[in-house]
Design an enzyme around this catalytic site. Structure first.
Site: not given
Ligand code: SF4
Length: 347
Positions: A34, A117, A135
């Site tokens: 990520e 997020y 996102d």
């Protein structure tokens, strides 16, 4: 089940790309992926992901690593504060969570560099906690699907989108749902030329039906871009040259660069003579043998760089103690900004 969700999940099961971080529930690997993917596209991200795992197979190994080594591996991705936060977060996992990656959203979000997020992504993909991920891809997809005209760059609107997602996510496995929404945004509902003709939810899509696709999502703020003029010096001495480690805060903190003078506008040799004399104790006026301009674009900055190639016979008496003598193969052991690497590759 909501028919829209059913269509999206069916589509996802047939079309999902096979990505290594999707077939694991190891929070360390998911976190790495990520953070890396916030900086780059999947193809390039894969290489970095594998490189990081080869070098640091666990969060404990990452925590023990030298920061320079992490910055070197991160080189080319830019935004080096993410790499420094990666290191800080790994150390925090060791010191505050006994080396075990935290397993709830509320703990994960305490890690440096982890916002809503990323915490939602890790908590849902690794632990099936019901937190929707939001996102840029998901924002775009939802904004078009429901023709939402609220600016996505205003913080207060974020909760409206999250509420829509929470409602859709109900009773679904959070990891599959989130992956499917992200995949739809990334591969079908693309920013330019979305694939509406093959989209599984075309018949439900309000932006498609109202012909507003090109104006969704709405964004308010324009990014203010500043222009900086950086003059770098490639000071050649006995088949080598000098680099220095940046110490102050800023985009390239702790990275190595060529000696630098920043000016308010584009500089001529005469503008730099005095400043360079105090930096390296030579009069450069007649020693510049080549000059090269390169432009480097960052989100908030345009860097107009000039590289001055100077040859000297005597070793410069640098005032700066962070100066390192290197050469065109040895410098590759140091983490340098992409801009500097681009120049050195031209030599
Ligand atoms: Fe996006 Fe087009 Fe599908 Fe609507 S129909 S969700 S705009 S791809």
């Amino acid at each position: 089940m909501n028919q829209i969700v059913l269509e999206i999940l069916n589509w996802y099961h047939k079309n999902a790309r096979n990505l290594p971080w999707r077939v694991t529930n190891d929070p360390y690997k998911i976190w790495l992926s990520e953070i890396i993917l916030q900086q780059t596209q999947i193809i390039q991200g894969l290489t970095y992901y594998e490189k990081f795992l080869e070098n640091f197979s666990s969060v404990n190994k990452l925590a023990k690593a030298d920061e320079d080594r992490i910055l070197k591996l991160w080189q080319g991705l830019g935004y080096y504060s993410r790499a420094r936060n990666l290191h800080k977060a790994a150390k925090m996992v060791v010191t505050e969570f006994n080396g075990k990656f935290p397993n709830t959203y509320n703990e994960i979000i305490k890690l440096p560099g982890v916002g809503d997020y990323t915490a939602a992504a890790i908590a849902s993909f690794a632990f099936e906690e019901p937190y929707p991920v939001l996102d840029g891809n998901v924002f775009r997809f939802i904004s078009r699907l429901y023709n939402i005209d609220l600016p996505i760059d205003e913080q207060k609107n974020r909760k409206v989108f999250l509420e829509v997602l929470r409602e859709l996510m109900k009773d679904q496995p959070p990891s599959t749902f989130n992956n499917a929404m992200m995949e739809m945004g990334a591969t079908v509902c693309k920013p330019q030329n979305p694939l509406c003709s093959t989209c599984p939810v075309q018949s439900y899509c309000e932006a498609y039906n109202k012909d507003t696709i090109s104006i969704r999502p709405v964004k308010n703020k324009k990014v203010k871009v500043t222009v900086r003029h950086l003059n770098f010096f490639f000071i050649e001495y006995h088949n080598g040259f000098f680099i220095e480690q940046r110490t102050g805060k800023g985009i390239w903190q702790n990275l190595f660069q060529l000696p630098l003078i920043e000016t308010m506008a584009e500089a001529k040799t005469s503008d730099l003579t005095l400043q360079l004399k105090s930096l390296y104790n030579y009069n450069v006026k007649n020693k510049v043998i080549h000059q090269q301009s390169l432009r480097h674009l960052l989100t908030h900055q345009t860097i107009e760089a000039q590289f001055w190639h100077i040859k000297v016979e005597q070793k410069p008496l640098f005032i700066n103690k962070n100066m390192v003598f290197t050469n065109l193969s040895d410098y590759k052991n140091f983490a340098v900004p992409k801009l500097i690497e681009n120049y050195l590759l031209l030599l």
